[in-house]
Design an enzyme around this catalytic site. Structure first.
Site, PDB file in Angstrom:
ATOM      1  N   HIS A 239      -6.032  -3.282  -4.271  1.00 50.14           N
ATOM      2  CA  HIS A 239      -5.578  -2.371  -5.039  1.00 50.14           C
ATOM      3  C   HIS A 239      -4.034  -2.482  -5.713  1.00 50.14           C
ATOM      4  CE1 HIS A 239      -8.405   0.407  -2.708  1.00 50.14           C
ATOM      5  NE2 HIS A 239      -7.518  -0.384  -1.508  1.00 50.14           N
TER       6      HIS A 239
HETATM    7  C1  BDR Z   1      -3.167   2.555  -1.506  1.00 53.24           C
HETATM    8  O1  BDR Z   1      -3.117   3.697  -0.295  1.00 53.24           O
HETATM    9  C2  BDR Z   1      -2.310   2.647   0.603  1.00 53.24           C
HETATM   10  O2  BDR Z   1      -2.701   2.121   1.496  1.00 53.24           O
HETATM   11  C3  BDR Z   1      -2.472   0.717  -0.078  1.00 53.24           C
HETATM   12  O3  BDR Z   1      -0.992   0.148  -0.357  1.00 53.24           O
HETATM   13  C4  BDR Z   1      -2.625   1.033  -1.746  1.00 53.24           C
HETATM   14  O4  BDR Z   1      -1.194   1.646  -2.571  1.00 53.24           O
HETATM   15  C5  BDR Z   1      -4.931   2.773  -1.577  1.00 53.24           C
HETATM   16  O5  BDR Z   1      -5.397   3.664  -1.994  1.00 53.24           O
END
Ligand code: BDR
Ligand code: CA
Length: 310
Positions: A239
């Site tokens: 992500h």
């Molecule tokens: C986001 O949530 C977190 O767990 C990850 O680091 C990312 O920023 C994804 O939904």
């Protein structure tokens, strides 16, 4: 050269985003990193940010402590994805890199008041940014661009059926930012789910001749189980690095100017980002919503940059 502040809650995918930025000094001038509570409580995210800066050898970068809880909600964390420390996996030494005495929110305000053309990059809940906007609304028009890993549309939610984690943890902060009038770019799950760390890609990291590549592979191996089980994919989506990749190579991404709003009232859909894709309302387009990403080019960039680190 882009001047950036990174607000983050490491998290293994945050760590990869930080490494990608730290490996790109020709394009990105990192004015500071602010740790915020999110994936794990603040003392862990702060410690993890310091560890990553040390891993990269970029100990010239200043680190600040931001908010330890959302504006109104009780902090929700994601140890079930990232492990108890938020950076489970690699055996990195306890960091010695100092934490600045100035609070992260004050650092954001001071920097935006005194430095022109700063881009804010957020990889976690938007608590620090919302507080900065509330305390110093004059800074909003000074921001060049805010690039956020945030939200979801067609991909729906990852922490609830309808909410993406960063939006869910502090929806009131998201609401403030979405209505601020700042120049916003969102990297939602619709884009990040396109860039999956398949087992072949983890092997490329593992095979790097430096220290960082194999450590990055260990990190991603530790956090992939949740997504693999849920989606049945060959790897977890990466992500947060999408934000940095977008700054380095925007041509890898496709976006559309739309209105994005966030649910702050309903317990059922709290933190859901509502995207007015077809202009069903007269709400103005407040964000560049990135809905597609080119995975091969993304990983080529990531590998090329991580090879530059120690
Ligand atoms: C986001 O949530 C977190 O767990 C990850 O680091 C990312 O920023 C994804 O939904
Ligand atoms: Ca994150």
């Amino acid at each position: 050269m882009r001047k950036i502040i990174i607000d983050t809650d490491p998290g293994q995918d945050d760590a990869l985003a930080l490494l990608l930025a730290l490996a790109s000094p020709d394009e990105l001038d990192i004015l500071g990193i602010v740790a915020v509570a999110g994936n794990v409580p603040l003392h862990h995210t702060l410690n993890n940010a310091r560890k990553i800066v040390e891993l990269s050898g970029r100990t010239d970068i200043k680190i600040y402590a931001g908010s330890d809880r959302p504006l109104r909600q009780t902090l929700v964390t994601a140890e079930h994805v990232h492990g108890a420390t938020g950076l489970d996996g690699p055996d990195l030494p306890e960091p010695t890199h100092p934490v600045e005495t100035q609070h992260g929110v004050d650092f954001i305000i001071d920097t935006l008041r005194n430095v022109t053309d700063v881009t804010l990059v957020t990889l976690g809940p938007l608590t620090d940014i919302a507080k900065a906007f509330q305390q110093a609304p004059d800074i909003i028009s000074k921001i060049r661009e805010m690039v956020m890993m945030l939200g979801a549309w067609r991909e729906l939610g990852n922490v609830t059926p309808t909410a993406e984690f960063n939006a869910y943890v502090d929806p009131e902060a998201v609401d403030i930012v979405l209505n601020s009038g700042a120049n916003l770019t969102l990297l939602p799950l619709d884009a990040t789910h396109k860039v999956q760390s398949t087992q072949d890609r983890l092997q490329v990291l593992r095979d790097m001749a430096n220290r960082t590549g194999p450590q990055a592979a260990i990190m991603l191996k530790a956090s992939e189980a949740f997504d693999i089980k849920k989606f049945g994919w060959d790897g977890a989506p990466l992500h947060d690095p999408c934000t940095i990749a977008y700054l380095l190579k925007p041509e890898l991404f496709t976006g559309r100017a739309v209105n994005v709003s966030v649910e702050t009232q309903s317990q059922l859909t709290l933190g859901m980002t509502v995207v007015d894709w077809y202009r069903a309302t007269d709400r103005w387009p407040n964000a560049n919503f990135i809905h597609d990403a080119e995975a091969v080019g993304f990983y080529d960039l990531l590998f090329e940059r991580l090879r530059r680190l120690p």
